[in-house]
Design a protein around this motif. Structure first.
Motif, PDB file in Angstrom:
ATOM      1  N   TRP A 147     -38.372  28.749  23.980  1.00 32.71           N
ATOM      2  CA  TRP A 147     -37.924  27.401  23.094  1.00 32.71           C
ATOM      3  C   TRP A 147     -37.738  25.973  23.865  1.00 32.71           C
ATOM      4  O   TRP A 147     -37.644  26.702  25.071  1.00 32.71           O
ATOM      5  CB  TRP A 147     -36.846  27.824  22.201  1.00 32.71           C
ATOM      6  CG  TRP A 147     -35.915  28.103  20.966  1.00 32.71           C
ATOM      7  CD1 TRP A 147     -36.200  29.806  21.495  1.00 32.71           C
ATOM      8  CD2 TRP A 147     -37.143  28.463  19.914  1.00 32.71           C
ATOM      9  NE1 TRP A 147     -35.808  30.775  19.619  1.00 32.71           N
ATOM     10  CE2 TRP A 147     -35.904  29.650  19.563  1.00 32.71           C
ATOM     11  CE3 TRP A 147     -37.168  27.174  19.037  1.00 32.71           C
ATOM     12  CZ2 TRP A 147     -36.577  29.686  17.905  1.00 32.71           C
ATOM     13  CZ3 TRP A 147     -37.613  27.187  18.080  1.00 32.71           C
ATOM     14  CH2 TRP A 147     -37.818  28.394  17.437  1.00 32.71           C
ATOM     15  N   LEU A 148     -38.575  25.006  23.292  1.00 32.82           N
ATOM     16  CA  LEU A 148     -39.089  23.696  24.630  1.00 32.82           C
ATOM     17  C   LEU A 148     -37.892  22.988  23.811  1.00 32.82           C
ATOM     18  O   LEU A 148     -37.946  22.212  25.032  1.00 32.82           O
ATOM     19  CB  LEU A 148     -40.285  23.533  24.157  1.00 32.82           C
ATOM     20  CG  LEU A 148     -40.925  24.609  24.293  1.00 32.82           C
ATOM     21  CD1 LEU A 148     -42.708  24.013  23.631  1.00 32.82           C
ATOM     22  CD2 LEU A 148     -41.671  25.355  25.200  1.00 32.82           C
ATOM     23  N   THR A 149     -36.287  22.755  22.958  1.00 35.44           N
ATOM     24  CA  THR A 149     -36.038  22.041  22.764  1.00 35.44           C
ATOM     25  C   THR A 149     -34.590  22.593  22.466  1.00 35.44           C
ATOM     26  O   THR A 149     -34.306  23.636  22.078  1.00 35.44           O
ATOM     27  CB  THR A 149     -36.204  20.943  21.653  1.00 35.44           C
ATOM     28  OG1 THR A 149     -36.457  22.173  20.708  1.00 35.44           O
ATOM     29  CG2 THR A 149     -37.500  20.259  22.163  1.00 35.44           C
ATOM     30  N   GLN A 150     -33.619  21.677  23.317  1.00 33.84           N
ATOM     31  CA  GLN A 150     -31.977  22.468  23.444  1.00 33.84           C
ATOM     32  C   GLN A 150     -31.416  21.486  22.664  1.00 33.84           C
ATOM     33  O   GLN A 150     -30.314  21.944  21.992  1.00 33.84           O
ATOM     34  CB  GLN A 150     -31.637  22.207  25.316  1.00 33.84           C
ATOM     35  CG  GLN A 150     -32.828  23.849  25.874  1.00 33.84           C
ATOM     36  CD  GLN A 150     -33.023  25.255  24.805  1.00 33.84           C
ATOM     37  OE1 GLN A 150     -31.493  25.486  24.402  1.00 33.84           O
ATOM     38  NE2 GLN A 150     -33.748  25.609  24.905  1.00 33.84           N
ATOM     39  N   GLY A 151     -31.515  19.807  22.829  1.00 37.72           N
ATOM     40  CA  GLY A 151     -29.913  19.111  22.635  1.00 37.72           C
ATOM     41  C   GLY A 151     -30.063  19.473  20.678  1.00 37.72           C
ATOM     42  O   GLY A 151     -31.130  20.046  20.455  1.00 37.72           O
ATOM     43  N   ASP A 152     -29.458  18.929  20.666  1.00 40.88           N
ATOM     44  CA  ASP A 152     -28.123  19.043  19.082  1.00 40.88           C
ATOM     45  C   ASP A 152     -28.808  17.564  18.536  1.00 40.88           C
ATOM     46  O   ASP A 152     -28.209  16.834  17.946  1.00 40.88           O
ATOM     47  CB  ASP A 152     -26.615  19.643  19.090  1.00 40.88           C
ATOM     48  CG  ASP A 152     -26.104  19.240  17.826  1.00 40.88           C
ATOM     49  OD1 ASP A 152     -27.016  19.144  16.345  1.00 40.88           O
ATOM     50  OD2 ASP A 152     -24.949  19.323  17.587  1.00 40.88           O
ATOM     51  N   TYR A 207     -46.437  19.295  30.568  1.00 40.28           N
ATOM     52  CA  TYR A 207     -44.988  18.771  30.462  1.00 40.28           C
ATOM     53  C   TYR A 207     -44.962  17.500  29.741  1.00 40.28           C
ATOM     54  O   TYR A 207     -46.035  17.535  28.450  1.00 40.28           O
ATOM     55  CB  TYR A 207     -45.432  17.922  31.781  1.00 40.28           C
ATOM     56  CG  TYR A 207     -44.970  18.281  33.246  1.00 40.28           C
ATOM     57  CD1 TYR A 207     -44.423  19.329  34.000  1.00 40.28           C
ATOM     58  CD2 TYR A 207     -46.193  18.358  34.343  1.00 40.28           C
ATOM     59  CE1 TYR A 207     -44.203  20.228  34.818  1.00 40.28           C
ATOM     60  CE2 TYR A 207     -46.585  19.282  35.051  1.00 40.28           C
ATOM     61  CZ  TYR A 207     -45.678  19.696  35.556  1.00 40.28           C
ATOM     62  OH  TYR A 207     -45.814  20.320  36.365  1.00 40.28           O
ATOM     63  N   TYR A 208     -43.800  17.372  29.028  1.00 40.93           N
ATOM     64  CA  TYR A 208     -43.242  17.014  27.536  1.00 40.93           C
ATOM     65  C   TYR A 208     -42.481  15.886  27.649  1.00 40.93           C
ATOM     66  O   TYR A 208     -41.592  16.317  28.946  1.00 40.93           O
ATOM     67  CB  TYR A 208     -43.828  18.128  26.397  1.00 40.93           C
ATOM     68  CG  TYR A 208     -43.048  18.893  26.242  1.00 40.93           C
ATOM     69  CD1 TYR A 208     -41.139  18.507  26.348  1.00 40.93           C
ATOM     70  CD2 TYR A 208     -43.590  19.988  27.061  1.00 40.93           C
ATOM     71  CE1 TYR A 208     -40.370  19.667  26.142  1.00 40.93           C
ATOM     72  CE2 TYR A 208     -42.274  20.859  27.601  1.00 40.93           C
ATOM     73  CZ  TYR A 208     -40.819  20.242  26.335  1.00 40.93           C
ATOM     74  OH  TYR A 208     -40.028  21.613  27.020  1.00 40.93           O
ATOM     75  N   VAL A 209     -42.384  14.915  26.912  1.00 44.82           N
ATOM     76  CA  VAL A 209     -40.888  14.205  27.121  1.00 44.82           C
ATOM     77  C   VAL A 209     -40.748  14.290  25.901  1.00 44.82           C
ATOM     78  O   VAL A 209     -41.141  14.337  25.149  1.00 44.82           O
ATOM     79  CB  VAL A 209     -41.388  12.173  26.898  1.00 44.82           C
ATOM     80  CG1 VAL A 209     -40.122  12.064  26.698  1.00 44.82           C
ATOM     81  CG2 VAL A 209     -42.235  12.263  28.470  1.00 44.82           C
ATOM     82  N   ARG A 248     -40.715  21.015  30.944  1.00 47.09           N
ATOM     83  CA  ARG A 248     -42.073  21.739  31.925  1.00 47.09           C
ATOM     84  C   ARG A 248     -42.382  22.487  30.254  1.00 47.09           C
ATOM     85  O   ARG A 248     -41.726  23.102  29.684  1.00 47.09           O
ATOM     86  CB  ARG A 248     -41.665  22.671  32.401  1.00 47.09           C
ATOM     87  CG  ARG A 248     -42.677  23.174  33.458  1.00 47.09           C
ATOM     88  CD  ARG A 248     -42.336  24.491  34.454  1.00 47.09           C
ATOM     89  NE  ARG A 248     -41.009  24.570  35.027  1.00 47.09           N
ATOM     90  CZ  ARG A 248     -40.021  24.339  35.207  1.00 47.09           C
ATOM     91  NH1 ARG A 248     -39.910  24.113  36.427  1.00 47.09           N
ATOM     92  NH2 ARG A 248     -38.509  25.673  35.666  1.00 47.09           N
ATOM     93  N   SER A 249     -43.475  22.832  30.011  1.00 41.33           N
ATOM     94  CA  SER A 249     -44.243  23.647  28.764  1.00 41.33           C
ATOM     95  C   SER A 249     -43.670  25.155  29.176  1.00 41.33           C
ATOM     96  O   SER A 249     -43.984  25.843  27.962  1.00 41.33           O
ATOM     97  CB  SER A 249     -45.219  22.941  28.765  1.00 41.33           C
ATOM     98  OG  SER A 249     -45.801  21.741  27.750  1.00 41.33           O
ATOM     99  N   SER A 250     -44.190  25.613  30.453  1.00 43.26           N
ATOM    100  CA  SER A 250     -44.382  26.810  30.196  1.00 43.26           C
ATOM    101  C   SER A 250     -42.958  27.905  29.965  1.00 43.26           C
ATOM    102  O   SER A 250     -42.731  28.337  30.042  1.00 43.26           O
ATOM    103  CB  SER A 250     -44.590  27.018  32.032  1.00 43.26           C
ATOM    104  OG  SER A 250     -43.564  26.535  32.984  1.00 43.26           O
ATOM    105  N   ASP A 251     -41.571  27.306  30.655  1.00 46.11           N
ATOM    106  CA  ASP A 251     -40.725  27.474  29.767  1.00 46.11           C
ATOM    107  C   ASP A 251     -39.648  26.950  29.627  1.00 46.11           C
ATOM    108  O   ASP A 251     -38.503  27.644  28.957  1.00 46.11           O
ATOM    109  CB  ASP A 251     -39.813  28.530  30.822  1.00 46.11           C
ATOM    110  CG  ASP A 251     -39.478  27.114  32.552  1.00 46.11           C
ATOM    111  OD1 ASP A 251     -39.538  25.840  32.137  1.00 46.11           O
ATOM    112  OD2 ASP A 251     -39.531  27.714  33.629  1.00 46.11           O
ATOM    113  N   GLY A 252     -40.043  25.328  28.591  1.00 39.47           N
ATOM    114  CA  GLY A 252     -39.469  24.662  28.340  1.00 39.47           C
ATOM    115  C   GLY A 252     -37.858  24.537  29.073  1.00 39.47           C
ATOM    116  O   GLY A 252     -36.709  23.297  29.126  1.00 39.47           O
ATOM    117  N   ALA A 253     -37.506  24.242  30.594  1.00 38.94           N
ATOM    118  CA  ALA A 253     -36.771  23.953  31.642  1.00 38.94           C
ATOM    119  C   ALA A 253     -37.147  22.186  31.593  1.00 38.94           C
ATOM    120  O   ALA A 253     -37.572  21.738  31.128  1.00 38.94           O
ATOM    121  CB  ALA A 253     -36.810  24.553  32.950  1.00 38.94           C
TER     122      ALA A 253
END
Length: 781
Positions: A464-469, A482-484, A500-505
Motif C-alpha cells: 500500500w502506497l498511501t496511509q492517511g485517512d 518517489y511520489y508526492v 518512497r515507491s518501493s515500500d510506500g514508506a
C-alpha cells in the motif's frame, strides 16, 4: 470566476438572518472572499532530478520560501526563488483543444501558467458553462501568469484585435503550462494524425498491399503494380463496410468492420431568442433513446492469398451493443475483440480463428443484473504468457483477475476482499506487478476514500502506497521511485507527503494546508455522518453543510442536494472551500448530501439496487440517514425538508415529492430525465436494461405525476442537448392533467444545467426561501 456550486463566506459576524438581503449579498461576495483563504491547498513543486524535489512552502516567510528535499534522506534545504529555478526540469506544455465552454470536472483545483513568448500583450478569458466569455486580463510580453481554475474549465487566449489564438482545457494531472507564441494554435493537427493513421492501417504490414473500401466494395490493391483484386462487392447503405481495417501481423489476413446503421431518431427544439437574429431557430439533431434500433457492427475476415472471405460463426455475438478493441494475436492466428451484448448482462472477449472462422470465448463476464462496462471494464492482454488481466465484480466486489487464455478460466483472483479496485494506473510486465487505486480497504474509514497500491500478479501481495485517512492523489517523480501523496477530506485540509515507491514508506511530511483564515471568518467545515440504511446493517455515508451564521439553539430547514446517478458516488470527499451545498446553506438552511444504495463503488449488491429501479434513488436510505442525524441534532427540522438536483438529480428531486411527499415538502428539479424512455440510450439501458419493459413506465415521473405532494419548481433550458427538454414538458403536461399546482421555469437560450446559470440559481434559492422559510427572499433586516 463563476463556478457551478459556489460557496458563501462570512467576513465578520452579522445578525442572524434566513433568506435576508444580507444573506444574498454575502453570497455575491464569495468569489472575492473565498479565493486564497486556504493556505497551501495546492502542492506547487517540481522534480529537478530523480532524487531532488523543490517546492514552495506556503507557510514560510522571508527571502527563502522554497524547499529542496533529497528524497533519499529526507534532508531539507531552504532556497531563494532564484536558487529554486536552477536546474529546473523542463515543463511539457498543455495542448490546445476545440473546447467552446467549460465542463463540470472532478472539482479538483488546477493552476494554469500562461507564458507569453510573443511581443504583444495577450488576453485570457474564461469560458463559462454556457460558453460566455469572461475576461481575466492580459499577460504582458515575455511574462508568465498563474491562473487558478478547476478541472474541466476552459480558457481562451486572444491576440491583438481579438484574434483567437487557442483554447485550453484544465485537467487535474495534465500539464499546466500554456505556451503562447502569438500565433494561432492548431488543435486540428490531431485530426490529421488520425487520418494518417487510417491510411497507414490500410497498408499491410509487409508493405505489399493496401485495402480500399469504396462504393460498397472491398478491394485489395498491390502497391508495386497498382493491380486490384475485388474481395467483396455486397456493401450498401443498409449494411456498409467501414474504413476500420485490421491487418494480421504477417499480412496473411485482413479484417474490416461491417455495420448496419442505427435508426434515425431526430430531436427538435426551438431557440426562441437567438442572439444573431429576430426570428426563432429550429435545431434538430440525432439522439437515440432506449429501445431504438442501434448500429449492428461485426467483423468480416478475408484470406489475402485466396482473396476469399472466411466464414465466421456469429452465435457468440448476436446482438452487439458494441464491438471494440479489435486486435490480432502476435502470431496472427486469431483476431480478438470485445463484445458488449445489448442489455449489458453479457460481456465477452472473443477470438476468431483466422483459418477456419471458428469463434471461441477468451473471457466471459455475465450478470443477472448488469455488467458495469462504463465504470469497471478493464482488460490487459499478456500475450507473451498466454494470459490476460481482467476486472470483474463476480465475487460481489470489484477486483482484478488473471485469466488463462487457453482455457478461458481465471487462474487466480489477484485482489480480493470486501473492498473494491477503483482503477489501474499501470502494469509492470517485467516485474509482474499492477499499480492500482482502491477504496474501502481500511476498517473505520470512509469506504469511498481512494488509496493507491501495488500488487504482485502471481502472489497477490499488496504494497500500500498511501496511509492517511482521506482521498489521495499521487504525483510521481522521475523513474517512479518517489511520489508526492496529497490527501484530504471534506473536514481536513490537504496534507502533502513525500513517500518512497518501493515500500510506500513516508520520507517526509512536506506541509499541511491551513484553513484557519476561513474558520476565523465564521466558515464551518462540513460534518461527516454515517448511519444505517434501509436494511439496518449497511453504512450510509453523507455530509452536513451548515451556514456560517449557524446557531445550534435554532431550528433549520433541511435541504438535500441529490444526485443518485448509478455511474458513480456523488458526496464530496475532498476538501473544498466552496460548493453548491454551501451556497444554499448560507441562506439559512442545513444542506445534506448522501450516497444511498444504487450508487457505485461499494459492493455489487449495493449497486444492484438501481437495476430496473432508478425511481428508488436510494430514498429509503436517505430518509433513514436524515432521521438518524436529526436524532442527535435538534437543530434539524425534519418538518421542513426540501430537495433539489439536476439531470439525473432532477429526476430524483421530483421523485422525492412523488414517492415520499410525506417527508420532502419542497423540491426544485432541473433538466431531469423524468422518463427514462426519453433520455439518452446508453445511460438508461445500462441501468434500466433492454428490451424496454413495463418497469420503464412504472419508474417514470410522468406516469407518477398524479402523486405530487408539496411545492415543486421545474426548470429546463430550451437548448438542452444532453436531456431532451421535452422530458420536463411531458411531466408538466401530466401535472396539468392531474390538476396539480406547480411552477415551471423554461430559460431561453440555456442548455443542460440551466439551474446553475445565475438566474437559475437565484430562482431556485428564492423558491426554497419562500416555501421552507416562509419569507419573501431578500427581506431587509
Amino acid at each position: 470566476m463563476m463556478r457551478i456550486g459556489v460557496a458563501f463566506l462570512l467576513t465578520g459576524a452579522t445578525a442572524f438572518g434566513q433568506g435576508s438581503l444580507a444573506d444574498y449579498e454575502r453570497a455575491e461576495r464569495l468569489g472575492r472572499e473565498v479565493g486564497g483563504k486556504v493556505v497551501g491547498a495546492r502542492f506547487q513543486g517540481r522534480w529537478r532530478s530523480e532524487h531532488e524535489l523543490v517546492f514552495r512552502d506556503p507557510h514560510a516567510t522571508g527571502e527563502k520560501v522554497f524547499v529542496r528535499v533529497d528524497a533519499r534522506t529526507g534532508e531539507r534545504t531552504l532556497l531563494s526563488e532564484a536558487e529554486s529555478r536552477a536546474g529546473k526540469a523542463s515543463e511539457e506544455p498543455l495542448a490546445p483543444t476545440r473546447a467552446r465552454r467549460s465542463q463540470n470536472g472532478s472539482g479538483d483545483e488546477v493552476e494554469l501558467v500562461f507564458a507569453n513568448q510573443s511581443q504583444e500583450p495577450l488576453e485570457i478569458l474564461w469560458l463559462d458553462l454556457e460558453g460566455e466569455r469572461r475576461s481575466y486580463g492580459t499577460v504582458a510580453p515575455g511574462a508568465r501568469r498563474a491562473q487558478h481554475t478547476y478541472d474541466g474549465h476552459a480558457w481562451l487566449v486572444l491576440g491583438p484585435g481579438g484574434r483567437e489564438l487557442g483554447t485550453y482545457r484544465a485537467r487535474a494531472g495534465d500539464p499546466t503550462l500554456v505556451v503562447l507564441s502569438g500565433e494561432a494554435a492548431q488543435p486540428g493537427a490531431r485530426r490529421e494524425e488520425r487520418r494518417e493513421g487510417e491510411r497507414s492501417r490500410a497498408l499491410s504490414p509487409d508493405g505489399r498491399a493496401r485495402l480500399l473500401v469504396r462504393d460498397g466494395k472491398v478491394v485489395l490493391k498491390e502497391e508495386a503494380s497498382d493491380a486490384e483484386r475485388e474481395l467483396a462487392s455486397d456493401g450498401s447503405a443498409e449494411d456498409a463496410y467501414t474504413q476500420q481495417i485490421w491487418w494480421s501481423p504477417r499480412s496473411t489476413h485482413v479484417a474490416v468492420l461491417r455495420e448496419k446503421p442505427e435508426q434515425e431518431h431526430t430531436v427538435h427544439f426551438v431557440e426562441s431568442a437567438p442572439k444573431d437574429q429576430v426570428q426563432p431557430k429550429l435545431h434538430s439533431f440525432q439522439y437515440l433513446k432506449p429501445g431504438d434500433r442501434i448500429a449492428h457492427p461485426r467483423p468480416v475476415l478475408f484470406d489475402v492469398a485466396s482473396g476469399t472471405r472466411v466464414p465466421i460463426d456469429e452465435a457468440l455475438f448476436p446482438t452487439p451493443w458494441s464491438i471494440t478493441r479489435l486486435e490480432w494475436t502476435p502470431d496472427g492466428k486469431e483476431l480478438c475483440f470485445l463484445y458488449n451484448q445489448r442489455g449489458h448482462q453479457v460481456l465477452r472477449w472473443l477470438a476468431i480463428d483466422a483459418a477456419s472462422g471458428a469463434v471461441r470465448t477468451l473471457i466471459e463476464e455475465a450478470s443477472a443484473t448488469f455488467v458495469d462496462y462504463a465504470g469497471k471494464l478493464w482488460l490487459e492482454p499478456l500475450w507473451e504468457t498466454g494470459e490476460a488481466l481482467w476486472m470483474s465484480e463476480r465475487s460481489g466486489w470489484n477486483h482484478l483477475y488473471l485469466f488463462d487464455l487457453t482455457t478461458g478460466q481465471p487462474k487466480r483472483a489477484i485482489t480480493s476482499g470486501e473492498w473494491v479496485v477503483r482503477g489501474v494506473e499501470r502494469v509492470d510486465r517485467e516485474r509482474r506487478q499492477i499499480w492500482f487505486r482502491a477504496s474501502g480497504r481500511n476498517a473505520g474509514e470512509d469506504p469511498y476514500h481512494v488509496h493507491f497500491g501495488r500488487v504482485g500478479i502471481d502472489d497477490g501481495e499488496i504494497t500500500w502506497l498511501t496511509q492517511g485517512d482521506g482521498m489521495h492523489e499521487l504525483r510521481y517523480g522521475p523513474e517512479l521511485a518517489y511520489y508526492v501523496d496529497t490527501f484530504s477530506r471534506v473536514d481536513l485540509p490537504p496534507v502533502h507527503e513525500l513517500r518512497r515507491s518501493s515500500d510506500g514508506a513516508l520520507i517526509a511530511e512536506l506541509y499541511r494546508a491551513s484553513d484557519e483564515t476561513l474558520r476565523a471568518s465564521g466558515w464551518l467545515r462540513p460534518e461527516r455522518f454515517v448511519a444505517k440504511g434501509r436494511d439496518g446493517v449497511t453504512d450510509i455515508h453523507g455530509i452536513l453543510v451548515l451556514p456560517s451564521t449557524f446557531d445550534p439553539a435554532r431550528r433549520y430547514p433541511v435541504i438535500e442536494n441529490i444526485y443518485a446517478g448509478p455511474h458513480d458516488h456523488h458526496v464530496p470527499k475532498r476538501f473544498d472551500a466552496w460548493s453548491g451545498s454551501r451556497a444554499m446553506a448560507e441562506l439559512g438552511f442545513v444542506v445534506v448530501q448522501i450516497d444511498g444504495m444504487g450508487t457505485s463503488w461499494r459492493s455489487k449488491a449495493f449497486h444492484d439496487v438501481c437495476w430496473k429501479n432508478l425511481g428508488d434513488a436510494g430514498f429509503p436510505d436517505r430518509i433513514a440517514w436524515l432521521r438518524a442525524a436529526a436524532a442527535t441534532r435538534p437543530y434539524l427540522d425534519l418538518e421542513r425538508v426540501g430537495i433539489f438536483g439536476g439531470s439525473a438529480g432532477g429526476q430524483n428531486a421530483l421523485r422525492g415529492l412523488l414517492a415520499h411527499g410525506d417527508f420532502y415538502r419542497v423540491g426544485v428539479a432541473d433538466c431531469g430525465c423524468h422518463d427514462n424512455r426519453m433520455d439518452k440510450i446508453w445511460w438508461n439501458e445500462l441501468w434500466m436494461s433492454w428490451p424496454i419493459g413495463p418497469h420503464y413506465e412504472e419508474q417514470s415521473n410522468v406516469t407518477q405525476a398524479h402523486r405530487l405532494q408539496g411545492k415543486l419548481l421545474l426548470i429546463a433550458g430550451e437548448l438542452d442537448r444532453n436531456v431532451d427538454p421535452a422530458s420536463t414538458m411531458q411531466v408538466a403536461a401530466a401535472l396539468v392533467r392531474a390538476d396539480k399546482d406547480f411552477d415551471l421555469l423554461v430559460i431561453p437560450g440555456a442548455g443542460h444545467g440551466s439551474a446553475e446559470t445565475p438566474y437559475g440559481r437565484r430562482r431556485r434559492a428564492d423558491f426554497f426561501v419562500r416555501h421552507l422559510l416562509g419569507r419573501e427572499p431578500r427581506w431587509k433586516e
